[in-house]
Scaffold this active site. Structure first.
Site, short mmCIF file in Angstrom:
data_model
loop_
_atom_site.label_atom_id
_atom_site.label_comp_id
_atom_site.label_asym_id
_atom_site.label_seq_id
_atom_site.Cartn_x
_atom_site.Cartn_y
_atom_site.Cartn_z
N LYS A 176 4.93 -1.15 6.06
CA LYS A 176 4.83 -1.26 4.60
C LYS A 176 3.66 -2.17 4.24
O LYS A 176 2.53 -1.71 4.18
CB LYS A 176 6.17 -1.72 4.05
CG LYS A 176 7.27 -0.69 4.37
CD LYS A 176 8.63 -1.13 3.99
CE LYS A 176 9.66 -0.03 4.30
NZ LYS A 176 9.80 0.25 5.75
N HIS A 204 10.93 -4.87 2.83
CA HIS A 204 10.25 -4.68 1.55
C HIS A 204 9.85 -5.99 0.89
O HIS A 204 9.47 -6.00 -0.29
CB HIS A 204 11.15 -3.87 0.61
CG HIS A 204 11.34 -2.45 1.04
ND1 HIS A 204 10.44 -1.45 0.75
CD2 HIS A 204 12.31 -1.87 1.79
CE1 HIS A 204 10.85 -0.31 1.28
NE2 HIS A 204 11.98 -0.53 1.91
N SER A 240 15.63 -1.55 -1.27
CA SER A 240 14.54 -0.59 -1.30
C SER A 240 14.60 0.41 -2.45
O SER A 240 13.57 0.96 -2.84
CB SER A 240 14.49 0.19 0.02
OG SER A 240 15.70 0.89 0.23
#
Length: 396
Positions: free
Chosen positions: A238, A207, A179
């Site tokens: 996300k 991610h 990340s």
């Protein structure tokens, strides 16, 4: 309070005290945020696919809210397990080509809950040194031994696996995309070591989910490793633009987690409206391929532009682009200067990253246009020259 004020003063002196900032969304412009009365280009959001304000997701949540109410009212073990949960988990399992799936409240709880359910005293967890804090905390709370290997160092991982080869349970845990650096784990080599030493493998796709794979399944499936990953974890906060997390794997795994994962057992279920929003986001992640294509193209352009300007941004092909500033004060001044120039981009400092590597962590979205990113690079370069992060002699 027992010296806390003095310790806070120390943090402030070394530019390490954190303060919460208030930001607001811009409904008509998903790539922007508002601070005070200023509208800023948002280069710090994890809304990678630009779905956080998608009308279809908002409408699905609104309809569910009107029909099912504001909250689930209990944990899933009591009366909080609504039919929509079951339907979502079936869809997630199909999406990931796995037997079963389980939804958690958020990524932190998922990582802590899974690790704590699978290992304990006498076991060992092998964890990349750049893994997310939720993985580290999950290992600590599990009471298993923490064998931390150097970042992406497969020889070090092999040596640790060999050292602990006789342990009862061995679990390898890694982020798929890290990340703070935006680089990828060596998943193919890790999967091979997992087989060789009889370990379990858990991959955190927080991610990378939504970004890689034909239908946004993540890096593991893009590499053809779905059968080598025992525990596949991802988040909805996300690329999905909503909130929550999931774990996919065998039906035995999910049955075990239902009985042993304490964050799942002792937390109220997510509100039905959130489940409705996640379900709609899952449809969009799979069907709107253009979002992935646009995001990766824009990310490559932005990274290469900063690199050509002379910044240290590392390697990678994901929307996380770290600009290494060096010391904490420079990173903070860089972030403040960016805001003055109309860009929201956070300064990331230790302990989140190693000492001496404080950075601006740029995070792109499919909502950003090439013109916006081109203008941003011009402003970033100018600030880099002013702060001495770039050498003007190198710009001729």
């Amino acid at each position: 309070m027992n010296g806390l004020e003095k310790e806070l003063e120390v943090l402030d002196r070394v530019s390490l005290e954190r303060r919460l900032r208030v930001s607001a969304s811009v409904p008509e412009s998903p790539g922007y945020t508002v601070r005070g009365e200023r509208v800023l280009l948002n280069l710090s959001s994890n809304d990678y696919l630009g779905l956080a304000q998608h009308p279809a997701i908002v409408e699905a949540m609104r309809n569910s809210l009107l029909i099912e109410g504001a909250g689930a009212g209990a944990s899933r073990h009591v009366t909080g397990n609504r039919p929509s949960y079951v339907q979502l988990e079936q869809a997630l399992a199909e999406w990931q080509n796995r037997d079963a799936a389980l939804v958690f409240a958020n990524g932190y709880m998922a990582n802590a809950g899974v690790i704590g359910a699978l290992v304990s005293r006498g076991d060992v967890v092998f964890s990349d040194q750049f893994n997310h804090a939720s993985i580290v905390d999950g290992i600590v709370m599990s009471r298993a031994e923490h064998a931390r290997y150097r970042h992406n160092d497969m020889e070090h991982l092999r040596a640790l696996l060999n050292k602990h080869r006789h342990r009862r349970r061995k679990l390898i845990v890694t982020d798929a995309v890290f990340s703070m650096d935006g680089d990828q784990a060596n998943l193919i080599e890790i999967a091979a070591l997992k087989k060789e030493y009889g370990a379990m493998l858990m991959v955190d796709e927080a991610h990378s989910g939504g970004i890689y794979g034909l239908r946004g399944e993540g890096l593991s499936l893009e590499l053809g490793l779905e059968n080598d990953v025992d525990i596949h974890m991802g988040t909805f906060s996300k690329s999905f633009g909503v909130y929550g997390a999931y774990v996919c794997g065998s039906s035995t795994l999910t049955r075990w987690l239902v009985n042993k994962a304490r964050p799942l057992m002792y937390s109220t279920a997510l509100p039905p409206s959130l489940i409705a929003g996640i379900s709609k986001a899952l449809d969009l992640v799979q069907s709107e391929h253009w979002r992935r294509e646009q995001l990766l193209t824009a990310s490559a352009f932005f990274r290469s532009s900063l690199c050509q300007a002379g910044f240290n941004v590392g390697e990678g092909n994901c929307p996380i682009v770290p600009l290494i500033a060096g010391d904490n004060d420079t990173a903070l001044r860089f972030s403040h200067a960016l805001e003055t120039e109309g860009i929201a981009a956070a300064a990331i400092r230790p302990p989140t990253v190693p000492d001496g590597t404080a950075r601006i962590r740029f995070s792109l979205s499919a909502a950003h246009t090439f013109k916006e990113l081109t203008d941003a690079v011009t402003r970033i370069r100018s600030i880099g020259l002013q702060l001495g992060v770039l050498d003007s002699c190198d710009q001729s």
